[in-house]
Design an enzyme around this catalytic site. Structure first.
Site, short mmCIF file in Angstrom:
data_model
loop_
_atom_site.label_atom_id
_atom_site.label_comp_id
_atom_site.label_asym_id
_atom_site.label_seq_id
_atom_site.Cartn_x
_atom_site.Cartn_y
_atom_site.Cartn_z
N GLY A 106 0.46 -1.30 -0.12
CA GLY A 106 -0.08 0.05 -0.04
C GLY A 106 1.59 1.73 -0.20
N THR A 107 0.67 2.07 -0.45
CA THR A 107 0.85 3.44 -0.61
C THR A 107 0.85 4.31 0.70
OG1 THR A 107 1.97 5.32 -1.71
CG2 THR A 107 0.07 4.47 -2.72
N SER A 108 0.45 5.92 0.13
CA SER A 108 1.30 6.58 1.31
C SER A 108 0.02 6.73 2.11
CB SER A 108 1.27 8.29 0.69
OG SER A 108 1.67 8.69 -0.60
N ASP B 40 2.88 10.53 -7.14
CA ASP B 40 2.51 9.52 -6.94
C ASP B 40 2.47 8.35 -7.86
OD1 ASP B 40 3.10 6.94 -5.63
OD2 ASP B 40 2.23 7.66 -3.90
#
Lengths: 268, 270
Positions: free
Chosen positions: A57-59, A230
């Protein structure tokens, strides 16, 4: 885990099957060696079990305002560079005081979340209306993550823990895979650390906290910026809100995309 | 109670459904000097009569701080009490280390009860011969818990255990309704008067009373502890455990008729 409070009692039987575990049928002569991962011998050609993340998972972004906290994360779990699972909630309501936003290896996030859910059930079993505080959960996570890191077997996660304590004071912290944690009015993981935090800090009034409206507006702006910059996220995100009035995860919301600025950028 | 054929083992039931060894452990508690615990709206107070052996001048500590928010007083075998106190301190410390918070008193005491229970169900162990009054203050307010060798844990508004504690219990029962409205000094006075009822004829001389007061953390800056005045009166000041207003607000005249010279026989239990 549920028998935490009687850990001094000897087990009911020895050398026998445990629920859910493989039973060793050697007649008790040689117990199966269950070495921890970091001590297992290498396989053929020096191969070992990988510790690299597979699904990530990103931010996650967290903002503290005068009466609570907001946590936002998009709903994508990537498989390398591929957008594999596109409708996954990464902000969790832990109990009525705590929100947890998880980024990094998603299997590790799910694993620690199961562990945390178990703790919440134990709290309920105590039946004394005492619920865990966000600060306590953050502290516990630092202990666990630091321990794992020290054993060279980390949980590859970067989480945001937010909530309110008994007196209604908001709490917001970031705990990472090395067991480092810190509190602030804005915390973030991943790309948001570089893109969103400066944005929020710039907008912070010097003499007071954010209001709920300001925080919510900042979340919207930051998620938009993150979506443009992103490359491992999607435009759908969820927002967890925890305040004295209640705790829950809202969404999913869509980023208000506006790509007209793209033509002003040369070379990218 | 008299010896019978069912009292050799902790793990033997009598036909009436009694565990005699566990009940004998309760007798050890009754040998110890009396101790009293009571709570008001904002404070929990413990008071304990200390026996001083004739040969030594040192006090046998009956009140043991466990953590910043919990303390306990004991009656019974001091060796067992030390071990139990050590366990509770370790648990509180581990909880603080993991959760950066104080162990909720109710859960700590339930944990302790579970530990004591294992000793009543194994053939190779014996019950702890110590009864405890645990006083604490947490987010749910002040607490007084009574923990016995039977592993019974009771939540009390006020309680007294130890030898001759019945008169202390009677005093507490009579005055219980007023504790909610008492301030710290009044609660301390009540505790001392309750424990006074448990003085025996041989406790006439050189008596010492330990006090422990557990209180709200959000108090104004603490008053200066009047330790010198108290030590002149022969009162032990090293058991004034508090982190708020000092518990030396005890009016001197109440103590002065307590202290006389000691003479109790050498008891194992305190």
């Amino acid at each position: 885990m549920l028998n935490n409070y009687n850990s001094l009692a000897q087990p009911m039987w020895q050398n026998g099957p445990a629920p859910g575990a493989f039973y060793n049928f050697t007649g008790g002569q040689t117990p199966v060696q269950q070495l921890p991962r970091e001590l297992t011998t290498v396989g053929p050609y020096g191969t070992k079990h990988s510790t690299a993340s597979s699904t990530t998972g990103t931010s996650v972004l967290g903002i503290r305002y005068d009466s609570g906290v907001m946590l936002a994360a998009d709903t994508l779990v990537s498989y390398g560079s591929m957008a594999r699972y596109q409708n996954i909630e990464r902000v969790f309501k832990i109990n009525k005081n705590i929100l947890l936003g998880g980024s990094g290896d998603f299997a590790d996030i799910q694993s620690i979340k199961r562990n945390i859910d178990q703790k919440m059930i134990e709290d309920q079993c105590c039946d004394d209306n005492i619920e865990m505080k966000p600060k306590s959960l953050a502290s516990w996570m630092t202990r666990v993550l630091y321990n794992r890191r020290s054993r060279m077997n980390p949980l590859y996660i970067d989480v945001v823990v937010g909530g309110v304590d008994n007196e209604g004071t908001p709490y917001l912290a970031n705990v990472d895979l090395r067991g480092r944690s810190y509190e602030d009015y804005v915390v973030a993981t991943g790309f948001a650390r570089h893109l969103a935090i400066p944005l929020v800090r710039e907008k912070k009034p010097k003499d007071r906290d954010f209001t709920a409206v300001e925080a919510s507006e900042l979340i919207r702006t930051c998620m938009e910026v993150l979506y443009y910059r992103d490359t491992r996220n999607i435009s759908q995100y969820t927002v967890g809100v925890c305040s004295v009035n209640g705790c829950g995860v809202e969404g999913p919301f869509q980023v208000n995309e506006n790509w007209t600025f793209a033509e002003t950028i040369k070379g990218y | 109670m008299f010896r019978n054929q069912y009292d050799n083992d902790t793990t033997t039931w009598s036909p009436q459904g009694r565990l005699f060894q566990v009940e004998y452990a309760m007798e050890a508690v009754k040998q110890g000097a009396a101790t009293v615990g009571l709570k008001g709206a904002d404070y929990a107070v413990l008071a304990a009569l200390c026996r001083t052996s004739k040969d030594t001048n040192t006090l046998q500590r009956k009140i043991m701080p466990v953590d910043e928010h919990v303390g306990m007083s004991i009656a019974g075998l001091t060796a067992d009490a030390r071990v139990v106190c050590q366990y509770m301190r370790t648990e509180c410390m581990a909880y603080r280390h993991s959760y950066d918070a104080e162990f909720p008193v109710r859960r700590l005491v339930a944990n302790l009860g579970n530990k004591l229970q294992t000793t009543t169900q194994r053939y190779d162990r014996r019950p702890y011969g110590v009864g405890m009054l645990v006083a604490g203050y947490d987010e749910q307010g002040p607490h007084i818990y009574q923990v016995m060798p039977t592993a019974n844990v009771l939540n009390c508004k006020a309680m007294a255990i130890g030898s001759r504690s019945q008169s202390a219990r009677t005093y507490l029962e009579r005055n219980m309704e007023s504790f909610e409205d008492c301030d710290m000094d009044e609660l301390i006075c009540h505790a001392i008067q309750a424990v006074r009822g448990s003085l025996g004829s041989d406790d006439a001389d050189n008596l010492t009373i330990n006090m422990y007061v557990e209180m709200v953390k959000s108090m104004d800056p603490p008053l200066e502890a009047d330790h010198d005045a108290l030590s002149e009166e022969g009162m032990s000041d090293d058991d004034m455990m508090d982190h708020g207003p000092s518990s030396s607000g005890v009016p001197p005249n109440d103590i002065s008729d307590m202290e006389t010279t000691a003479s109790t026989g050498g008891h194992d239990a305190h």
